[in-house]
Design a protein around this motif. Structure first.
Motif, PDB file in Angstrom:
ATOM      1  N   LEU A 136       0.831  -1.297   0.149  1.00  0.00           N
ATOM      2  CA  LEU A 136      -0.035  -0.058  -0.032  1.00  0.00           C
ATOM      3  C   LEU A 136       0.745   1.185   0.149  1.00  0.00           C
ATOM      4  O   LEU A 136       1.404   1.436   1.063  1.00  0.00           O
ATOM      5  N   GLU A 137       1.213   1.807  -1.111  1.00  0.00           N
ATOM      6  CA  GLU A 137       2.010   3.068  -1.138  1.00  0.00           C
ATOM      7  C   GLU A 137       1.123   4.318  -0.993  1.00  0.00           C
ATOM      8  O   GLU A 137       0.261   4.416  -1.931  1.00  0.00           O
ATOM      9  N   PRO A 138       1.472   5.039  -0.095  1.00  0.00           N
ATOM     10  CA  PRO A 138       0.805   6.393  -0.013  1.00  0.00           C
ATOM     11  C   PRO A 138       0.412   7.104  -1.116  1.00  0.00           C
ATOM     12  O   PRO A 138       1.587   7.421  -1.794  1.00  0.00           O
ATOM     13  N   GLY A 139      -0.755   7.579  -1.397  1.00  0.00           N
ATOM     14  CA  GLY A 139      -0.945   8.511  -2.414  1.00  0.00           C
ATOM     15  C   GLY A 139      -0.899   7.813  -3.708  1.00  0.00           C
ATOM     16  O   GLY A 139      -1.132   8.483  -4.831  1.00  0.00           O
ATOM     17  N   GLU A 140      -0.573   6.513  -3.835  1.00  0.00           N
ATOM     18  CA  GLU A 140      -0.172   5.869  -5.390  1.00  0.00           C
ATOM     19  C   GLU A 140      -1.224   4.773  -5.493  1.00  0.00           C
ATOM     20  O   GLU A 140      -1.896   4.607  -6.545  1.00  0.00           O
ATOM     21  N   THR A 141      -1.203   3.806  -4.465  1.00  0.00           N
ATOM     22  CA  THR A 141      -2.182   2.617  -4.518  1.00  0.00           C
ATOM     23  C   THR A 141      -3.600   2.726  -4.633  1.00  0.00           C
ATOM     24  O   THR A 141      -4.190   3.608  -3.550  1.00  0.00           O
ATOM     25  N   ASP A 142      -4.398   2.221  -5.451  1.00  0.00           N
ATOM     26  CA  ASP A 142      -5.674   2.512  -5.244  1.00  0.00           C
ATOM     27  C   ASP A 142      -6.423   1.645  -4.301  1.00  0.00           C
ATOM     28  O   ASP A 142      -6.211   0.525  -4.393  1.00  0.00           O
ATOM     29  N   LEU A 143      -7.014   2.278  -3.246  1.00  0.00           N
ATOM     30  CA  LEU A 143      -7.538   1.524  -2.300  1.00  0.00           C
ATOM     31  C   LEU A 143      -8.599   0.570  -2.520  1.00  0.00           C
ATOM     32  O   LEU A 143      -8.767  -0.699  -2.105  1.00  0.00           O
ATOM     33  N   ASP A 144      -9.495   0.732  -3.530  1.00  0.00           N
ATOM     34  CA  ASP A 144     -10.413  -0.308  -3.966  1.00  0.00           C
ATOM     35  C   ASP A 144      -9.607  -1.402  -4.497  1.00  0.00           C
ATOM     36  O   ASP A 144     -10.166  -2.499  -4.233  1.00  0.00           O
ATOM     37  N   ASP A 145      -8.701  -1.162  -5.359  1.00  0.00           N
ATOM     38  CA  ASP A 145      -7.996  -2.432  -6.021  1.00  0.00           C
ATOM     39  C   ASP A 145      -7.293  -3.196  -4.687  1.00  0.00           C
ATOM     40  O   ASP A 145      -7.122  -4.197  -4.768  1.00  0.00           O
ATOM     41  N   TRP A 146      -6.708  -2.421  -3.728  1.00  0.00           N
ATOM     42  CA  TRP A 146      -5.989  -3.014  -2.536  1.00  0.00           C
ATOM     43  C   TRP A 146      -7.100  -3.856  -1.807  1.00  0.00           C
ATOM     44  O   TRP A 146      -6.906  -5.212  -1.371  1.00  0.00           O
ATOM     45  N   LEU A 147      -8.268  -3.334  -1.743  1.00  0.00           N
ATOM     46  CA  LEU A 147      -9.533  -4.009  -0.939  1.00  0.00           C
ATOM     47  C   LEU A 147      -9.822  -5.398  -1.725  1.00  0.00           C
ATOM     48  O   LEU A 147     -10.212  -6.350  -1.250  1.00  0.00           O
ATOM     49  N   ALA A 148      -9.980  -5.190  -3.017  1.00  0.00           N
ATOM     50  CA  ALA A 148     -10.387  -6.301  -3.831  1.00  0.00           C
ATOM     51  C   ALA A 148      -9.354  -7.553  -3.583  1.00  0.00           C
ATOM     52  O   ALA A 148      -9.881  -8.825  -3.461  1.00  0.00           O
ATOM     53  N   LEU A 149      -8.217  -7.187  -3.785  1.00  0.00           N
ATOM     54  CA  LEU A 149      -7.019  -8.169  -3.473  1.00  0.00           C
ATOM     55  C   LEU A 149      -7.064  -8.734  -2.092  1.00  0.00           C
ATOM     56  O   LEU A 149      -7.249  -9.885  -1.718  1.00  0.00           O
ATOM     57  N   ALA A 150      -7.217  -7.703  -1.128  1.00  0.00           N
ATOM     58  CA  ALA A 150      -7.402  -8.410   0.313  1.00  0.00           C
ATOM     59  C   ALA A 150      -8.770  -9.311   0.568  1.00  0.00           C
ATOM     60  O   ALA A 150      -8.474 -10.269   1.187  1.00  0.00           O
ATOM     61  N   ARG A 151      -9.720  -8.883  -0.007  1.00  0.00           N
ATOM     62  CA  ARG A 151     -10.858  -9.706   0.071  1.00  0.00           C
ATOM     63  C   ARG A 151     -10.695 -11.199  -0.679  1.00  0.00           C
ATOM     64  O   ARG A 151     -11.119 -12.278  -0.080  1.00  0.00           O
ATOM     65  N   LEU A 152     -10.013 -11.152  -1.743  1.00  0.00           N
ATOM     66  CA  LEU A 152      -9.822 -12.224  -2.495  1.00  0.00           C
ATOM     67  C   LEU A 152      -8.746 -13.282  -1.608  1.00  0.00           C
ATOM     68  O   LEU A 152      -8.935 -14.495  -1.552  1.00  0.00           O
ATOM     69  N   PHE A 153      -7.731 -12.755  -1.122  1.00  0.00           N
ATOM     70  CA  PHE A 153      -6.725 -13.636  -0.368  1.00  0.00           C
ATOM     71  C   PHE A 153      -7.250 -13.795   0.995  1.00  0.00           C
ATOM     72  O   PHE A 153      -6.797 -15.210   1.435  1.00  0.00           O
ATOM     73  N   THR A 154      -8.000 -13.194   1.632  1.00  0.00           N
ATOM     74  CA  THR A 154      -8.422 -13.664   2.983  1.00  0.00           C
ATOM     75  C   THR A 154      -9.540 -14.683   2.653  1.00  0.00           C
ATOM     76  O   THR A 154      -9.930 -15.516   3.632  1.00  0.00           O
ATOM     77  N   GLY A 155      -9.978 -14.358   1.642  1.00  0.00           N
ATOM     78  CA  GLY A 155     -11.240 -15.633   1.201  1.00  0.00           C
ATOM     79  C   GLY A 155     -10.663 -16.666   0.977  1.00  0.00           C
ATOM     80  O   GLY A 155     -11.139 -18.130   1.247  1.00  0.00           O
ATOM     81  N   MET A 156      -9.034 -16.922   0.799  1.00  0.00           N
ATOM     82  CA  MET A 156      -8.467 -18.163   0.872  1.00  0.00           C
ATOM     83  C   MET A 156      -7.857 -18.629   1.970  1.00  0.00           C
ATOM     84  O   MET A 156      -7.019 -19.687   2.158  1.00  0.00           O
ATOM     85  N   GLY A 157      -8.191 -17.711   3.047  1.00  0.00           N
ATOM     86  CA  GLY A 157      -7.478 -18.137   4.460  1.00  0.00           C
ATOM     87  C   GLY A 157      -6.470 -17.539   4.895  1.00  0.00           C
ATOM     88  O   GLY A 157      -5.661 -17.779   5.789  1.00  0.00           O
ATOM     89  N   ALA A 158      -5.749 -16.562   4.050  1.00  0.00           N
ATOM     90  CA  ALA A 158      -4.429 -15.919   4.246  1.00  0.00           C
ATOM     91  C   ALA A 158      -4.973 -14.804   5.237  1.00  0.00           C
ATOM     92  O   ALA A 158      -5.855 -14.139   5.319  1.00  0.00           O
ATOM     93  N   ARG A 159      -3.745 -14.438   5.865  1.00  0.00           N
ATOM     94  CA  ARG A 159      -3.870 -13.135   6.493  1.00  0.00           C
ATOM     95  C   ARG A 159      -3.207 -11.992   5.817  1.00  0.00           C
ATOM     96  O   ARG A 159      -1.866 -11.997   5.751  1.00  0.00           O
ATOM     97  N   VAL A 160      -3.925 -10.928   5.452  1.00  0.00           N
ATOM     98  CA  VAL A 160      -3.256 -10.028   4.514  1.00  0.00           C
ATOM     99  C   VAL A 160      -2.751  -8.824   5.512  1.00  0.00           C
ATOM    100  O   VAL A 160      -3.384  -8.031   6.382  1.00  0.00           O
ATOM    101  N   VAL A 161      -1.581  -8.534   5.191  1.00  0.00           N
ATOM    102  CA  VAL A 161      -0.671  -7.650   6.216  1.00  0.00           C
ATOM    103  C   VAL A 161      -0.192  -6.408   5.285  1.00  0.00           C
ATOM    104  O   VAL A 161       0.370  -6.381   3.935  1.00  0.00           O
ATOM    105  N   PRO A 162      -0.911  -5.182   5.522  1.00  0.00           N
ATOM    106  CA  PRO A 162      -0.435  -4.110   4.639  1.00  0.00           C
ATOM    107  C   PRO A 162       0.803  -3.512   4.969  1.00  0.00           C
ATOM    108  O   PRO A 162       1.292  -3.549   6.318  1.00  0.00           O
ATOM    109  N   ALA A 163       1.673  -2.837   3.935  1.00  0.00           N
ATOM    110  CA  ALA A 163       2.932  -2.591   4.036  1.00  0.00           C
ATOM    111  C   ALA A 163       3.309  -1.881   2.999  1.00  0.00           C
ATOM    112  O   ALA A 163       2.797  -2.053   1.790  1.00  0.00           O
ATOM    113  N   THR A 164       4.284  -0.906   2.683  1.00  0.00           N
ATOM    114  CA  THR A 164       4.817  -0.275   1.817  1.00  0.00           C
ATOM    115  C   THR A 164       5.640  -1.321   1.009  1.00  0.00           C
ATOM    116  O   THR A 164       6.525  -2.280   1.878  1.00  0.00           O
ATOM    117  N   ALA A 165       6.143  -1.088   0.145  1.00  0.00           N
ATOM    118  CA  ALA A 165       7.282  -1.755  -0.603  1.00  0.00           C
ATOM    119  C   ALA A 165       8.796  -1.905   0.127  1.00  0.00           C
ATOM    120  O   ALA A 165       9.082  -2.986   0.429  1.00  0.00           O
TER     121      ALA A 165
END
Length: 322
Positions: free
Chosen positions: A136-165
């Motif tokens: 999650l890059e401040p001012g750069e990453t689209d939050l809706d895109d980030w959430l879409a992936l977070a929803r996808l991967f938590t749906g597979m049982g993963a723990r999603v950790v937000p961090a900059t590169a």
């Protein structure tokens, strides 16, 4: 969701299997014809090119080593879907995506794996319970895109950790990349010492497991994160030199004196006994870039994504109750 997965080794193949098991429409691609055949034999739809796999997909996941990424990215020219990856270094991948004008990209890295590789080693449950970094890059990453992936991967049982590169690369140098290097050096000791090999037991096995990783993969992983890995390696070498000095190898009498060693070893003992941290109670958190990054920095993670908030967990010792 229609999803393309490019690169069907251990991680990409496991992602293909996990997404299929979760009910998504998945099509794979791999540059190796034998791997494509193996995936087809396992019952998966497999394309002959990345362009074919990505055509009509909402998401393309790139599961290839860093050196292969530039070529694959050029094959995505004109693609308007979301792109993610599973590469173990994130800063260089972010820069590569920027340079190639990839408009919708969220870097990812599932902290899961084995010392063996290839599609035959892949499994649909590989990511259950694992930490999956989503950048999650401040001012750069689209939050809706980030959430879409977070929803996808938590749906597979993963723990999603937000961090900059940058935060990710510094952290994995400590807990993944340098341990691979240490394991390689430790394992090499038995190549010309049969007695040591015969005596090797639990501590040797556990400390060298990842040394069985293909050297080419370890080199690509560590080389792609050269700055943080080099800094961390030098720091740890400095600590080992302190221990060597405390041992006083030339003074047999001093080998019996342990007082100097204990303070050098105690932090590691305490940290390992406290790991992994006990999670606190689930807590709903409003979707906010700053709050998400602070969650990751505190060692917390996202467990699920709702319409207006996310459910999070933090280590019990770091959690601040309202």
């Amino acid at each position: 969701m229609r999803i393309a997965v490019a690169g069907l080794g251990l991680i990409g193949g496991s992602l293909l299997r996990a997404l299929d098991a979760a009910g998504h429409q998945v099509i794979g691609f791999d540059a190796d014809p034998a791997t494509r055949d193996a995936a087809r034999a396992a019952g998966f739809q497999v394309a002959e090119s990345l362009a074919e796999a990505a055509s009509g997909s909402e998401l393309t996941a790139l599961g290839v080593p860093m050196p292969v990424l530039p070529q694959l990215i050029t094959e995505l020219a004109g693609y308007d879907g979301l792109v993610t990856d599973v590469t173990s270094v994130k800063g260089p991948v972010r820069d590569l995506m920027r340079a190639h004008g990839v408009g919708r990209f969220v870097g990812g890295h599932p902290m899961a794996g084995k010392e063996i590789s290839g599609f035959a080693a892949s499994e649909k449950d590989l990511f259950a319970g694992c930490a999956w970094v989503l950048c999650l890059e401040p001012g750069e990453t689209d939050l809706d895109d980030w959430l879409a992936l977070a929803r996808l991967f938590t749906g597979m049982g993963a723990r999603v950790v937000p961090a900059t590169a940058g935060e990710h690369d510094a952290a994995v140098a400590k807990i993944s990349h340098v341990p691979h290097l240490f394991a390689a050096v430790l394992a090499a000791q038995i190549s010309n010492d049969p007695l040591a090999g015969a005596l090797g037991a639990g501590s040797f096995r556990d400390g060298t497991r990842v040394a069985a990783t293909r050297a080419e993969l370890t080199a690509a992983m560590c080389g792609g994160n050269a700055g943080p890995v080099g800094r961390e390696l030098r720091r740890l070498i400095g600590q080992l030199e302190e221990i060597a000095d405390a041992l006083g190898a030339d003074d047999l009498v001093q080998l019996l004196e342990v007082d100097e060693l204990v303070p050098l070893l105690k932090p590691g003992e305490q940290a390992r006994r406290a790991w992994p941290a006990t999670a606190g109670e689930p807590s709903a958190m409003a979707v906010d870039e700053t709050a998400l990054l602070e969650l990751g920095r505190s060692g917390g993670w996202v467990t699920s994504v709702n319409a207006s908030d996310v459910v999070t967990l933090r280590p019990e010792t770091d959690r601040n109750d309202p």
